[in-house]
Motif scaffolding. Structure first.
Motif, mmCIF file in Angstrom:
data_model
loop_
_atom_site.group_PDB
_atom_site.id
_atom_site.type_symbol
_atom_site.label_atom_id
_atom_site.label_comp_id
_atom_site.label_asym_id
_atom_site.label_seq_id
_atom_site.Cartn_x
_atom_site.Cartn_y
_atom_site.Cartn_z
ATOM 1 N N UNK A 143 0.636 -1.049 -0.189
ATOM 2 C CA UNK A 143 0.053 -0.122 -0.013
ATOM 3 C C UNK A 143 1.045 1.066 -0.053
ATOM 4 N N UNK A 144 0.915 2.175 -0.666
ATOM 5 C CA UNK A 144 1.298 3.456 -1.048
ATOM 6 C C UNK A 144 0.161 4.413 -0.745
ATOM 7 N N UNK A 145 1.047 5.200 -0.337
ATOM 8 C CA UNK A 145 -0.646 7.026 0.768
ATOM 9 C C UNK A 145 0.569 8.220 -0.073
ATOM 10 N N UNK A 146 -0.597 9.497 -0.341
ATOM 11 C CA UNK A 146 -0.086 10.309 -0.661
ATOM 12 C C UNK A 146 -1.444 11.035 -0.050
ATOM 13 N N UNK A 147 -0.529 12.256 0.706
ATOM 14 C CA UNK A 147 -1.980 13.230 1.720
ATOM 15 C C UNK A 147 -0.953 14.839 1.328
ATOM 16 N N UNK B 67 -4.593 9.197 -0.142
ATOM 17 C CA UNK B 67 -5.441 8.554 -1.495
ATOM 18 C C UNK B 67 -4.587 7.281 -1.137
ATOM 19 N N UNK B 68 -4.638 6.179 -2.396
ATOM 20 C CA UNK B 68 -4.206 4.692 -1.560
ATOM 21 C C UNK B 68 -3.401 4.172 -2.955
ATOM 22 N N UNK B 69 -2.723 2.917 -3.076
ATOM 23 C CA UNK B 69 -2.766 2.243 -4.325
ATOM 24 C C UNK B 69 -1.779 1.307 -3.773
ATOM 25 N N UNK B 70 -2.775 0.123 -3.978
ATOM 26 C CA UNK B 70 -2.327 -0.928 -3.969
ATOM 27 C C UNK B 70 -2.235 -2.189 -5.430
ATOM 28 N N UNK B 71 -1.093 -1.755 -5.697
ATOM 29 C CA UNK B 71 -0.878 -2.412 -7.454
ATOM 30 C C UNK B 71 -1.711 -1.366 -8.557
ATOM 31 N N UNK B 72 -2.984 -2.147 -8.985
ATOM 32 C CA UNK B 72 -3.120 -1.576 -9.891
ATOM 33 C C UNK B 72 -4.478 -0.447 -9.916
ATOM 34 N N UNK B 73 -4.989 -0.906 -7.840
ATOM 35 C CA UNK B 73 -6.007 -0.783 -7.860
ATOM 36 C C UNK B 73 -5.640 1.038 -6.816
ATOM 37 N N UNK B 74 -6.642 2.247 -7.105
ATOM 38 C CA UNK B 74 -6.180 2.971 -5.986
ATOM 39 C C UNK B 74 -7.469 4.204 -5.993
ATOM 40 N N UNK B 75 -7.589 4.468 -5.113
ATOM 41 C CA UNK B 75 -9.084 4.828 -4.343
ATOM 42 C C UNK B 75 -8.164 6.305 -3.628
ATOM 43 N N UNK B 76 -8.909 7.239 -3.843
ATOM 44 C CA UNK B 76 -9.437 8.778 -3.432
ATOM 45 C C UNK B 76 -10.485 9.538 -2.818
ATOM 46 N N UNK B 77 -9.677 9.990 -1.712
ATOM 47 C CA UNK B 77 -10.694 10.134 -0.193
ATOM 48 C C UNK B 77 -10.598 11.600 -0.220
ATOM 49 N N UNK B 78 -10.906 11.928 -0.355
ATOM 50 C CA UNK B 78 -11.108 13.743 -0.189
ATOM 51 C C UNK B 78 -12.473 14.382 0.553
ATOM 52 N N UNK B 79 -12.516 15.416 1.939
ATOM 53 C CA UNK B 79 -13.286 15.649 2.782
ATOM 54 C C UNK B 79 -14.413 16.578 3.025
ATOM 55 N N UNK B 80 -13.763 17.460 1.940
ATOM 56 C CA UNK B 80 -15.000 18.574 1.412
ATOM 57 C C UNK B 80 -14.993 18.931 0.528
ATOM 58 N N UNK B 81 -16.080 18.755 -0.350
ATOM 59 C CA UNK B 81 -16.907 17.971 0.117
ATOM 60 C C UNK B 81 -17.075 16.336 -0.383
ATOM 61 N N UNK B 82 -17.635 15.549 1.006
ATOM 62 C CA UNK B 82 -16.824 14.325 1.209
ATOM 63 C C UNK B 82 -17.099 13.901 -0.553
ATOM 64 N N UNK B 83 -16.510 12.838 -0.771
ATOM 65 C CA UNK B 83 -15.897 11.861 -2.028
ATOM 66 C C UNK B 83 -15.515 11.715 -1.456
ATOM 67 N N UNK B 84 -15.542 10.306 -2.610
ATOM 68 C CA UNK B 84 -14.633 9.023 -2.446
ATOM 69 C C UNK B 84 -14.408 8.469 -3.863
ATOM 70 N N UNK B 85 -12.943 7.979 -4.290
ATOM 71 C CA UNK B 85 -13.995 7.768 -5.736
ATOM 72 C C UNK B 85 -12.252 5.813 -6.158
ATOM 73 N N UNK B 86 -12.823 5.407 -6.435
ATOM 74 C CA UNK B 86 -11.800 3.760 -7.277
ATOM 75 C C UNK B 86 -11.878 3.600 -8.391
ATOM 76 N N UNK B 87 -10.311 3.676 -8.615
ATOM 77 C CA UNK B 87 -9.712 3.906 -9.761
ATOM 78 C C UNK B 87 -8.611 2.433 -10.212
ATOM 79 N N UNK C 188 -10.220 0.995 4.329
ATOM 80 C CA UNK C 188 -9.689 0.186 5.585
ATOM 81 C C UNK C 188 -7.949 0.999 5.774
ATOM 82 N N UNK C 189 -6.806 0.512 4.895
ATOM 83 C CA UNK C 189 -5.901 0.929 4.816
ATOM 84 C C UNK C 189 -5.266 2.696 4.623
ATOM 85 N N UNK C 190 -6.619 3.523 4.092
ATOM 86 C CA UNK C 190 -6.902 4.646 4.323
ATOM 87 C C UNK C 190 -6.774 5.322 6.075
ATOM 88 N N UNK C 191 -7.743 4.185 6.440
ATOM 89 C CA UNK C 191 -8.009 5.104 8.234
ATOM 90 C C UNK C 191 -6.848 4.296 9.015
#
Length: 300
Positions: free
Chosen positions: A197-201, A211-231, A254-257
């Motif tokens: 798991x690789x992180x950015x913040x 944001x977290x990336x594991x291999x090909x999968x990536x998830x970005x979480x924004x606090x305001x406005x609340x938004x989460x997206x997976x790529x 779970x990795x982001x938490x």
């Protein structure tokens, strides 16, 4: 420094080049004028390399900004070549490890309409340009090159992080350390780490994002406005099509938490003028907080 040093003692040099940082953010009329002075064949080559849509209209301000950016990159390449030539002239190149990396990339409106960039106070200009406002790949996918004459050339295609640079450099130089590093040396990266798991913040403009990336999968979480997206970065490297994948999103959340619990929050900046604060924020030395104009606060 290389010309004046004496003796054969090992030395370290840190070269921080900032020319790429602001040449493409000047007034539009300046950038259009300088873009027009670029040789046509070279300008055509650079337009072909532009991010999707950036030079769809070759006469646009956005395309002029990209051409100025490309010219800055070319200038930096020339300076790096001069440095390597000087190392070679001083007969140091064969015994020198060179590590080249960047702290971030640059956006040219690729995700200007995304809800993940909505809290950027600069978004009121509607251009989605620059950096420090999002965690998409155009900002995180940065170069990392190593020159080491004592090792054969190779491409390591396992995702790495800036936290790897220190342990990587120490290993390449044969320096042992008692420090415990979050990052990994090159030998471990070569072995493969696709499930790491690789992180950015800590963006500079707008509400906090991670944001977290594991291999090909990536998830970005924004606090305001609340938004989460997976790529899926393998099938969708431009992050244009968010996935609807509950199990995968749960795993990445779970990795982001876990990251949120362990990360070190930015401290309060020292006493600086508003102009100094903005310059520091622009180059990534201050993160979090808002700059004027401030977007409307989030509500539950």
């Amino acid at each position: 420094m290389m010309r004046t040093r004496k003796g054969e003692a090992p030395f370290a040099a840190y070269l921080h080049l900032t020319q790429v940082h602001g040449r493409h953010t000047r007034p539009a009329e300046v950038m259009r004028r300088e873009a027009a002075a670029i040789p046509p064949a070279l300008a055509a080559e650079w337009r072909a390399l532009a991010p999707a849509g950036a030079c769809a209209d070759p006469s646009s301000d956005r395309c002029a900004a990209f051409l100025n950016y490309a010219a800055s990159v070319r200038d930096v390449r020339a300076q790096l070549a001069a440095m390597l030539a000087e190392l070679e002239r001083a007969k140091l190149l064969e015994n020198t490890v060179v590590v080249l990396f960047s702290d971030h990339g640059e956006a040219f409106s690729e995700h200007a309409a995304s809800p993940l960039t909505a809290s950027d106070p600069r978004a009121t200009k509607g251009n989605g340009m620059g950096h420090g406002h999002a965690l998409f790949e155009e900002l995180l996918d940065i170069p990392l090159y190593v020159w080491n004459t004592r090792a054969p050339g190779a491409v390591v295609d396992v995702p790495a992080s800036t936290v790897d640079i220190v342990p990587m450099s120490l290993e390449l130089l044969g320096i042992e350390s008692d420090e415990t590093f979050v990052g990994r040396p090159l030998s471990q990266l070569r072995e493969g780490a696709s499930e790491r798991a690789l992180f950015a913040s800590s963006i500079a403009y707008g509400a906090d994002q991670t944001a977290v990336r594991i291999g090909r999968w990536k998830r970005i979480a924004a606090a305001c406005p609340p938004a989460r997206m997976t790529f899926d970065l393998r099938r969708d490297p431009l992050e244009a099509y968010p996935l609807i994948a509950t199990d995968l999103a749960t795993r990445l959340d779970a990795e982001l938490a876990k990251f949120e619990q362990e990360r070190v929050r930015p401290g309060k900046p020292g006493t600086v003028t508003p102009e100094e604060r903005e310059r520091l924020r622009a180059i990534g030395y201050l993160t979090g907080g808002q700059t004027s104009p401030v977007p409307a606060p989030c509500t539950d």
